[in-house]
Design an enzyme around this catalytic site. Structure first.
Site, PDB file in Angstrom:
ATOM      1  N   GLY A 160       0.821  -1.200   0.000  1.00 24.40           N
ATOM      2  CA  GLY A 160       0.000   0.000   0.000  1.00 24.40           C
ATOM      3  C   GLY A 160       0.852   1.246   0.000  1.00 24.40           C
ATOM      4  CB  SER A 172       0.687   1.501   4.686  1.00 26.57           C
ATOM      5  OG  SER A 172       0.131   2.783   4.708  1.00 26.57           O
ATOM      6  CG  HIS A 192      12.427  38.174  -3.971  1.00 21.44           C
ATOM      7  ND1 HIS A 192      12.310  37.068  -4.785  1.00 21.44           N
ATOM      8  CD2 HIS A 192      13.656  38.694  -4.216  1.00 21.44           C
ATOM      9  CE1 HIS A 192      13.418  36.930  -5.501  1.00 21.44           C
ATOM     10  NE2 HIS A 192      14.253  37.911  -5.167  1.00 21.44           N
TER      11      HIS A 192
END
Length: 475
Positions: free
Chosen positions: A190, A279, A454
């Site tokens: 999984g 899983s 930025h």
């Protein structure tokens, strides 16, 4: 003599402890019952998330990420290391310390908010005048009466039919978090969130990891473009992913596990690994709740049946989190827990499943909110899409992590944001901007016109929003 409370919460995981604290904040005399134990037998509230899920997995992911950076990326920064090694015992001890800090933090919050805590398993006994009788079985048995009861008992890992977890060779999320040494080979059945995260941990530390997934597509719930980008990144890292397989007999021995399976082409194959993580999802935990004794309605999956506001079929009884419908996410449980406490107080909160973020804490991280492109196509909804790669982001270049992209989906007519999907560095943090935007019914232009710092990774979200209108500035 029974102790009477305005609100009793059964379960101290994310949904339960938050419900208890919020109820206490609203003036209710509140109790919380939880049975998790630490290694010394003491209380360990926090549920699966704190004890064997979200928190310990992130601790191991962080440790393994540092190890990978030291072994493969530090040299590019001019940092040299010789004789790099991993002390697994120390790594696991740190993980346990992080877990205990969270357990203790919850107990402190109970004390701060005057929540009465009972360590043991809570179960229904019967309806009584003014509420419900609840039995607590622990080191000291108690009988409580609650005017209102909130069930928040979480979920358990789903096992393969006929293949029980022994937590030594065949592992659930619990065993995957305490493997005592790096296995040479590790199998995953999984490609779920827990499996991928744990596979990433042990792959970084040196294990050869193979994923066997029954579905023909990788991460089917994720936007297809994002899933393909993630698959490419994981494959490049050395994770072997086989899709469309049919798992057959599994045999566990003293030295490892043998998995017989049929591959996507129909050919018989055998996988031999030291350990195997299963899983394949989780199931609601109603074991020991004694639901049948009071007529609490369960569905065919064993989940407690609730309405849109988390009311059960019993008056004054509510249920939240993994034990009810909806996504099995800790933060969803928290929101439902707080909302139910407020509803008991006569307030009118709202939990919108469409704006609940999803995160997979692999490297690269994967995060999304809202609808995927395939969902919009299936619904016949006209949309516009904008993408921006982290390869064109200055902060990502400086970090040395340029894998992935941000993708924004917006309504073709109104420009309302319908979904945002990210694969790349810090996606778990970046997705919150999209959640806020969608809660306020923002358009892609709204994000595109907001000034972003930025250099920052968040600029990739702004650029993807600009790209919806085909006017990205940096790509």
């Amino acid at each position: 003599m029974s102790k009477t409370f305005d609100v009793i919460v059964i379960g101290g995981g994310p949904g339960g402890y938050i419900a208890a604290i919020r109820a206490a904040q609203l003036g209710f005399n509140t109790a919380c019952i939880d049975e998790w134990k630490n290694a010394a037998g003491g209380p360990a509230p926090g549920g699966t998330c704190t004890n064997v899920g979200c928190i310990p997995s992130k601790a191991l992911l962080q440790s393994s990420e540092y190890f990978e950076h030291a072994g493969h990326h530090f040299a590019a920064h001019g940092i040299g290391l010789d004789n790099l090694r991993i002390d697994v015992a120390k790594m696991l001890a740190r993980k346990d310390t992080v877990v205990k800090q969270n357990n203790d933090g919850i107990l402190y919050l109970f004390k701060k908010n005057k929540v009465s805590f009972f360590h043991g398993r809570g179960s229904f006994v019967k309806a009584v005048d003014g509420g419900w009788e609840i039995q607590v079985r622990g080191a000291q048995d108690e009988t409580l009466v609650g005017k209102q009861v909130i069930v928040a008992t979480g979920s358990n890992p789903r096992a393969l039919p006929g293949v029980a977890f022994d937590e030594e060779r065949i592992l659930s999320n619990d065993g995957a978090l305490r493997i005592p040494a790096v296995p040479k080979t590790l199998g995953l059945i999984g490609s779920g969130v827990i499996g991928l995260e744990m596979g990433s941990v042990w792959r970084r530390l040196g294990a050869q990891v193979t994923v066997l997934e029954a579905l023909p597509t990788f991460l089917g719930a994720v936007d297809e473009q994002i899933a393909k980008e993630a698959h490419k990144a994981f494959t490049k890292q050395g994770l072997k992913i086989e899709l469309g397989v049919k798992v057959g007999e599994i045999q566990a021995g003293k030295k490892g596990v043998t998995v017989a399976y049929t591959d996507a082409k129909g050919a018989a194959q055998t996988l031999e690994v030291e350990r195997l993580i299963v899983s394949i999802g989780r199931v609601p935990n109603t074991t020991g709740l004694n639901a049948e004794a009071v007529g609490l309605q369960l569905d065919e999956r064993g989940a407690i049946v609730v309405d849109a506001e988390c009311r059960t079929n019993l008056p004054g009884v509510w249920a939240v989190g993994d034990v009810v419908r909806g996504p099995m996410l800790a933060h969803k449980a928290e929101e439902e827990g707080a909302a139910v406490a407020e509803r008991i107080a006569g307030q009118h909160p709202h939990v919108d499943f469409n704006t609940i973020p999803w995160v997979i804490y692999t490297s690269p991280e994967i995060a999304w909110v809202g609808q995927t492109e395939q969902q919009l196509k299936a619904a016949g909804r006209a949309y516009r899409a904008g993408t921006f790669p982290f390869a064109a982001n200055g902060r990502a270049r400086a970090l040395g992590d340029t894998t992935g992209m941000v993708k924004v989906l917006a309504d073709a007519a109104t420009d309302e944001i319908l979904g945002v999907h990210i694969v790349g560095p810090m996606a778990s943090e970046l997705i919150v901007e999209a959640v806020v935007a969608m809660e306020f019914r923002a358009s892609s232009e709204d994000i595109a016109r907001i000034c972003h710092a930025h250099p920052s990774l968040s600029e990739a979200t702004k650029e993807a929003a600009l790209a919806v209108d085909k006017r990205a500035l940096n790509f």
